[in-house]
Design a protein around this motif. Structure first.
Motif, PDB file in Angstrom:
ATOM      1  N   PHE A  75       0.811  -1.221   0.000  1.00 43.86           N
ATOM      2  CA  PHE A  75       0.000   0.000   0.000  1.00 43.86           C
ATOM      3  C   PHE A  75       0.850   1.280   0.000  1.00 43.86           C
ATOM      4  O   PHE A  75       0.324   2.377   0.105  1.00 43.86           O
ATOM      5  N   ALA A  76       2.151   1.141  -0.143  1.00 42.82           N
ATOM      6  CA  ALA A  76       3.071   2.274   0.045  1.00 42.82           C
ATOM      7  C   ALA A  76       2.814   3.439  -0.908  1.00 42.82           C
ATOM      8  O   ALA A  76       3.076   4.598  -0.558  1.00 42.82           O
ATOM      9  N   ASP A  77       2.318   3.187  -2.108  1.00 39.11           N
ATOM     10  CA  ASP A  77       2.078   4.273  -3.072  1.00 39.11           C
ATOM     11  C   ASP A  77       0.869   5.124  -2.712  1.00 39.11           C
ATOM     12  O   ASP A  77       0.670   6.197  -3.295  1.00 39.11           O
ATOM     13  N   TYR A  78       0.061   4.667  -1.782  1.00 36.45           N
ATOM     14  CA  TYR A  78      -1.201   5.335  -1.467  1.00 36.45           C
ATOM     15  C   TYR A  78      -1.253   5.887  -0.047  1.00 36.45           C
ATOM     16  O   TYR A  78      -2.075   6.760   0.245  1.00 36.45           O
ATOM     17  N   GLY A  79      -0.421   5.356   0.833  1.00 33.60           N
ATOM     18  CA  GLY A  79      -0.423   5.773   2.225  1.00 33.60           C
ATOM     19  C   GLY A  79       0.270   4.743   3.089  1.00 33.60           C
ATOM     20  O   GLY A  79       1.252   4.124   2.672  1.00 33.60           O
TER      21      GLY A  79
END
Length: 253
Positions: free
Chosen positions: A84-88
């Protein structure tokens, strides 16, 4: 060009022997000027007709897409700090006494009064056609009880002040900020389960929470006026002719 009253020639009272040739030149100039003005008028009418036709065609295309949208089936991705790192951020349980660090929620609540509350949602389905972002806050969401739920997302596309967009597809959000609309290809669905919550980066597009239960309670951290002044929505159904569906993967987990 200076015009004469009622188109009257300036030579009607002249008795000069050269008045004839001067009159002929004046008449030629008048005719040329009239042709230019007529051509300008014709060009303006043609341009207006083109703009009207383009707008009507665009509206017709959007209406057609909205009436017969294409269904895109997505496969849910298990939400982890890495996936989920690209989104939060996905925040999981930590030991009591741990010091603040990069694994904790990196919050931005500086643009207003924080609001932390329990949000009850009912009648949700496993699909969506619109997606929303908040430009002024890092929103946090989590299911009370650690139930399974889903969130559709796309990467933030805010355009900072003074920054030039990569293309001409730029729109203005609810607070006057600029952004690029999300594309169909970049949309993902994440599955959340167990004792964890999600922190959305500023500007992350999101649809949900979504779930198969009849209702579910979530704690929600945002700003006191987020829903009133910081709620920009993109309709994939109207703008792209697409709706998204996915299946509950609980049974296969």
């Amino acid at each position: 060009m200076k015009s004469n009253i009622a188109g009257q020639s300036p030579f009607v009272n002249s008795s000069s022997s050269s008045s004839s040739s001067e009159f002929d030149q004046w008449l030629e100039d008048e005719n040329e000027a009239m042709e230019i003005e007529e051509q300008i008028l014709i060009n303006m009418i043609a341009r207006n007709n083109y703009v009207i036709h383009h707008l009507l065609t665009q509206q017709s295309d959007q209406a057609t897409m909205a009436e017969s949208p294409v269904e895109v089936n997505l496969i849910p991705i298990e939400a982890t700090p890495e996936s989920f790192a690209d989104y939060g951020q996905v925040i999981e349980a930590s030991s009591d006494g741990d010091r603040f660090g990069p694994n904790d929620a990196q919050l931005d609540l500086s643009r207003g009064i924080p609001r932390f509350y329990i949000m009850r949602l009912e009648g949700r389905t496993l699909g969506f056609s619109t997606i929303t972002h908040h430009a002024n806050v890092t929103q946090c969401l989590g299911s009370i009880g650690g139930h399974v739920w889903y969130l559709g997302v796309a990467k933030p596309s805010l355009i900072a002040d003074g920054e030039r967009a990569g293309d001409n597809n730029v729109e203005s959000g609810s607070g006057g900020h600029l952004y690029s609309p999300p594309t169909v290809e970049e949309v993902r669905v994440f599955k959340f389960s167990g004792p964890k919550f999600v922190k959305l980066n500023r500007g992350t597009w999101h649809a949900g929470p979504l779930f198969s239960e009849s209702s579910m309670d979530f704690y929600n951290l945002e700003l006191s006026n987020t829903n009133e002044v910081d709620h920009t929505t993109h309709s994939f159904k109207k703008k792209n002719g697409v709706i998204f569906r996915f299946e509950d993967s609980t049974s296969s987990s």
